[in-house]
Design an enzyme around this catalytic site. Structure first.
Site, short mmCIF file in Angstrom:
data_model
loop_
_atom_site.label_atom_id
_atom_site.label_comp_id
_atom_site.label_asym_id
_atom_site.label_seq_id
_atom_site.Cartn_x
_atom_site.Cartn_y
_atom_site.Cartn_z
N TYR A 244 10.46 -28.92 -24.67
CA TYR A 244 11.70 -29.19 -23.95
C TYR A 244 12.06 -30.69 -24.01
O TYR A 244 13.21 -31.06 -23.95
CB TYR A 244 11.65 -28.65 -22.52
CG TYR A 244 12.25 -27.27 -22.49
CD1 TYR A 244 11.72 -26.27 -23.31
CD2 TYR A 244 13.40 -26.98 -21.75
CE1 TYR A 244 12.30 -25.02 -23.38
CE2 TYR A 244 13.99 -25.73 -21.82
CZ TYR A 244 13.44 -24.75 -22.63
OH TYR A 244 14.03 -23.53 -22.72
N LYS B 182 14.50 -31.58 -26.79
CA LYS B 182 15.86 -31.02 -26.83
C LYS B 182 16.90 -32.13 -26.62
O LYS B 182 16.69 -33.04 -25.80
CB LYS B 182 16.02 -29.93 -25.77
CG LYS B 182 15.18 -28.68 -26.11
CD LYS B 182 15.54 -27.52 -25.22
CE LYS B 182 14.59 -26.35 -25.44
NZ LYS B 182 14.96 -25.48 -26.55
N HIS C 268 7.92 -26.90 -18.83
CA HIS C 268 9.28 -27.20 -19.29
C HIS C 268 10.21 -27.61 -18.14
O HIS C 268 10.87 -28.65 -18.20
CB HIS C 268 9.89 -25.99 -20.01
CG HIS C 268 9.11 -25.51 -21.19
ND1 HIS C 268 8.35 -26.35 -21.98
CD2 HIS C 268 8.96 -24.27 -21.74
CE1 HIS C 268 7.78 -25.65 -22.94
NE2 HIS C 268 8.13 -24.39 -22.82
C1 BG6 Z 1 7.80 -21.36 -24.89
C2 BG6 Z 1 7.36 -20.18 -24.08
O1 BG6 Z 1 7.11 -22.50 -24.48
O2 BG6 Z 1 9.19 -21.55 -24.72
C3 BG6 Z 1 8.15 -18.94 -24.45
O3 BG6 Z 1 5.98 -19.95 -24.29
C4 BG6 Z 1 9.63 -19.20 -24.39
O4 BG6 Z 1 7.80 -17.87 -23.59
C5 BG6 Z 1 9.99 -20.47 -25.14
O5 BG6 Z 1 10.29 -18.09 -24.97
C6 BG6 Z 1 11.43 -20.85 -24.91
O6 BG6 Z 1 11.79 -21.92 -25.74
P1 BG6 Z 1 13.33 -22.18 -26.08
O7 BG6 Z 1 13.30 -23.48 -26.82
O8 BG6 Z 1 13.78 -21.02 -26.88
O9 BG6 Z 1 14.03 -22.26 -24.76
#
Ligand code: BG6
Length: 484
Positions: A189, A192, A250
């Site tokens: 995260y 991003k 996150h």
């Molecule tokens: C990961 C999790 O860290 O992040 C997953 O283990 C989740 O469960 C994913 O689907 C989501 O990432 P993003 O970038 O698609 O929001």
């Protein structure tokens, strides 16, 4: 970027994470010229006995069908694949790592005729249970050669432990082998675009400085929704649950960036110092301010236990005990199998005192930062309804990235973060004390869930989650906007 020989080792090269995230990110860096063919070599390492070409075919297969398909880049893809070599070996015996070291050293010898550098990046695309043994092997067999200048760095992926004590144990084990400056804990995260924009937004805009506090802000929501369930990852997920999978890492990283004080400078240590202070100021979670859910059908997955108590949804209200935020609820919400896929931050401002327009019911000012999909920031405002009457409506000031920055490709989080590890910039990585402080907040709650003292409520897949979460949101002061 420094120049000289760079060896990138992807451990767990035949696994899913490597295929879906690590290799595509490396390819994108290669295409953009950040990885130079005359300096870089990529080594895949795993237990599976396959040849160089078999690994290359797997990567080619994934890169040429997926989103952002690279078919139009097939020449570049072939060049990229030529940089990859595969070494097979186990994760806990010296033989494989001796062989790996030999391959890396040969590569360094062949590329180092002038520069004499050794930059070694080890990316652990592996389950955390093997981190200690793999790190020990790297330390014992694969460190950069002492007569060459350069570095050795380790990249690890969450989950870093399951609670405070297991996380601390893991940190201690890795800390005995590598310095903190060598360990890069990825929380994607932090890679991003709109998460990286948070500090700029807050500290480079005069507009926000006087408003960003308890005098003006009523509540903050940080929300993660997915419109699919655990999809083949049930075994992993059931052991962790939504709080460990999304919220503790996150969403807490996002919370830190929303709530922290201005750092002394942009140096990674200064930024991370401020994030730790936020985490340390969070009060213990009250069970009255927690709603857990589990979607119906979750336990149909054969890899999930029949009497699983694991939440796939959670809303948790946090309170930050400091001068800026006392009394402002931070509502963290995350769920799988919901009605949409979205991650956003909602900062809701207080009502205007002395409401002469009688517009209070229409809603409050709200500043929304949408991390995904379709990155955007918008501000909900009350304006005069256009026309002859003097009445008001809610409208939006809208900055949608796709419209405003046409033609700009927003890099994938992993791409940025891997580049940062090569550059040696730890700003967007989680420091050991941050990790500890985040686990301190959630461990008591997690233990109650693990012991079965707290049960998740059932909710329908494709819904908003348990209704009780909306009630909690309302109790925390969130006011839904109407009339737009
Ligand atoms: C990961 C999790 O860290 O992040 C997953 O283990 C989740 O469960 C994913 O689907 C989501 O990432 P993003 O970038 O698609 O929001």
């Amino acid at each position: 970027l420094e120049s000289g020989c760079l060896s990138i080792v992807v451990l767990g090269a035949s696994g899913d994470l490597a295929k879906k995230k690590t290799f595509p990110a490396l390819f994108n860096l290669f295409r953009q010229g950040f990885l130079q063919a005359n300096e870089v070599h990529i080594f895949g390492y795993a237990r599976t006995k396959i040849s160089d070409d078999e690994l290359r075919d797997r990567i080619r297969g994934y890169l040429s069908q997926g989103k952002g398909a690279s078919v139009e880049h097939s020449d570049e893809l072939s060049k990229f694949l030529q940089l990859i070599k595969y070494v097979s070996g186990s994760y806990d015996s010296g033989d494989g790592f001796t062989l790996l070291n030999k391959e890396i050293s040969e590569h360094e010898l062949s590329k180092n005729s002038q520069s004499g550098t050794s930059r070694r990046l080890f990316y652990l695309a592996l389950p955390p249970s093997v981190y200690p043994s793999v790190c020990k092997m790297i330390r014992n067999y694969c460190m950069n050669q002492s007569d060459l200048t350069g570095w050795t760095r380790i990249v690890v992926e969450k989950p870093f432990g399951k609670d405070l004590s297991s996380a601390e144990e893991l940190s201690t084990q890795l800390g005995e082998l590598f310095d903190e400056q060598q360990i890069y804990r990825i929380d994607h995260y932090l890679g991003k675009e709109l998460v990286q924009n948070l500090l700029v937004l807050r500290f480079a805009n005069r507009l926000f400085l006087p408003l960003w506090n308890r005098d003006n802000i009523d509540n903050v929501q940080i929300v993660f929704r997915e419109d699919f369930g655990t999809e083949g990852r049930g075994g992993y997920f059931d052991e962790y649950g939504i709080i460990r999978d999304i919220i503790q890492n996150h969403l807490m990283q996002v919370l830190c960036l929303v709530a922290m004080e201005k750092p002394v400078s942009l140096k990674p240590e200064h930024i991370r110092d401020e994030k730790v202070k936020v985490l340390q100021s969070v009060l213990p979670i009250s069970l009255e301010e927690v709603v857990l859910g589990q979607y119906e059908g979750y336990k149909d997955d054969p890899t999930v236990s029949n009497n699983s108590n694991t939440p796939t949804f959670a809303t948790v209200v946090l309170h930050i005990h400091n001068e800026r935020w006392e009394g402002v609820p931070f509502i963290l919400k995350a769920g799988k199998a919901l009605n949409s896929r979205k991650a956003e931050i909602r900062v809701q401002f207080k009502d205007v005192p002395g409401d002469i327009f009688k517009c209070k019911k229409q809603g409050r000012n709200e500043f929304v930062i949408r991390l995904q999909p379709s990155e955007a920031m918008y501000m909900k405002l009350t304006v005069k309804k256009p026309g002859l009457e003097m009445s008001t409506i809610q409208s939006e000031l809208d900055l949608s990235y796709a419209q405003r920055y046409q033609g700009v490709t927003i890099p994938e989080a992993y791409e940025r973060l891997i580049l940062d590890t090569i550059r040696g910039d730890q700003q967007h990585f989680v420091r050991r004390d941050e990790l500890k402080a985040a686990w301190e907040i959630f461990t008591p709650l997690l233990h109650k869930i693990d012991n079965g003292e707290l049960k998740p409520l059932p909710y329908k897949p494709g819904s908003r989650g348990p209704g009780q979460a909306d009630e909690l949101l309302e109790r925390a002061g969130y006011v839904q906007t109407h009339g737009y």
